[in-house]
Design an enzyme around this catalytic site. Sequence first.
Site, PDB file in Angstrom:
ATOM      1  N   PRO A   2       0.834  -1.212   0.000  1.00 10.33           N
ATOM      2  CA  PRO A   2       0.000   0.000   0.000  1.00 10.33           C
ATOM      3  C   PRO A   2       0.870   1.265   0.000  1.00 10.33           C
ATOM      4  O   PRO A   2       1.826   1.357   0.760  1.00 10.33           O
ATOM      5  CB  PRO A   2      -0.785  -0.115   1.309  1.00 10.33           C
ATOM      6  CG  PRO A   2      -0.682  -1.552   1.702  1.00 10.33           C
ATOM      7  CD  PRO A   2       0.612  -2.048   1.164  1.00 10.33           C
ATOM      8  N   GLU A   3       0.539   2.191  -0.893  1.00  6.84           N
ATOM      9  CA  GLU A   3       1.262   3.467  -0.970  1.00  6.84           C
ATOM     10  C   GLU A   3       0.302   4.572  -0.500  1.00  6.84           C
ATOM     11  O   GLU A   3      -0.788   4.280  -0.029  1.00  6.84           O
ATOM     12  CB  GLU A   3       1.745   3.703  -2.406  1.00  6.84           C
ATOM     13  CG  GLU A   3       2.622   2.546  -2.904  1.00  6.84           C
ATOM     14  CD  GLU A   3       3.082   2.702  -4.348  1.00  6.84           C
ATOM     15  OE1 GLU A   3       3.257   3.843  -4.807  1.00  6.84           O
ATOM     16  OE2 GLU A   3       3.258   1.674  -5.018  1.00  6.84           O
ATOM     17  N   ARG A 112       2.205 -11.623   5.176  1.00  4.45           N
ATOM     18  CA  ARG A 112       3.676 -11.719   5.170  1.00  4.45           C
ATOM     19  C   ARG A 112       4.323 -11.236   6.466  1.00  4.45           C
ATOM     20  O   ARG A 112       5.530 -11.331   6.625  1.00  4.45           O
ATOM     21  CB  ARG A 112       4.223 -10.980   3.956  1.00  4.45           C
ATOM     22  CG  ARG A 112       3.626 -11.582   2.697  1.00  4.45           C
ATOM     23  CD  ARG A 112       4.401 -11.477   1.442  1.00  4.45           C
ATOM     24  NE  ARG A 112       5.824 -11.520   1.503  1.00  4.45           N
ATOM     25  CZ  ARG A 112       6.592 -11.040   0.545  1.00  4.45           C
ATOM     26  NH1 ARG A 112       6.059 -10.480  -0.506  1.00  4.45           N
ATOM     27  NH2 ARG A 112       7.901 -11.120   0.629  1.00  4.45           N
TER      28      ARG A 112
END
Length: 274
Positions: A2-3, A112
């Site tokens: 996510p940016e 992750r």
Amino acid sequence: MPELPEVETLLHSLKRGEIEGSYITYVKVFNTQILTSPSPTFEKTLIDKKIERIGRRAKYLIFSLSDGYFLVIHLKMTGHLSLSDKIQKAQKHEHLQFGLNTQKILSFFDQRKFGRIYLLNDLKSFFSHLGPEPLDPAFDYKILLPKIKKSKRMIKALLLDQSFIAGLGNIYTDEALWEAKIHPQKLSSSLSLQEIKILFKAIKKSLQQGINNRGTSLGKNRSNFSDIYEQFGKNQEFLNAYGRFNKPCKRCKTLIKREKIAQRSSYFCPSCQR
Ligand SMILES: [Zn+2]
């Protein structure tokens, strides 16, 4: 990962979820790896705290709590927040639950496990390494000119550096460079004033488009971006460079190339990006 546009989209959904103004009634930690402060002090500190305001800085979400505490969440690669209204036992990849007095439950998932949750008193020093916010109305690219002119790095690497400018990652960097017709490997110091001007306009345009389309979701499972209501974004349908390997450039029809640049898989048009 996510940016800025994805974190901003998540923030909008958190605001809609009426989480601001609610109190934390319980905290369940299923995996302490995501915490940066020791459990169970972390849980104990949060109980009965009011969530006064939720905001964003760079790719971080900030929950301002009563008594001067801040809960800061960095989603990293696959972190995800989800809002539900019934208590259930921990699901796959669910690492933390916040129970709220509104009977809602805010959960943190992360396949992750690179995501991190910080409990802080002082935001200023925590964020001191970050560069300016490109969508801040007060942002002016001119303050970055001396750094660009001095930098012997490739422009892509410079844009990914959070201490230079905050919030950009691999997708929106590739999109902005395509928009500005600048090759990702171009040396920062060799950019003309005109190119720099166009580049910063392109950065704002790409980020704003991402927000308007409620983020980029590259797939349809929980490791891909969605908001707290599990709503996926649609910006992936509007990308010009990122993920378009061997597809014709939307400007000049040359096939988009993919190369490892600045340690990242980078997409660009070898013809119109110079
Ligand atoms: Zn092209």
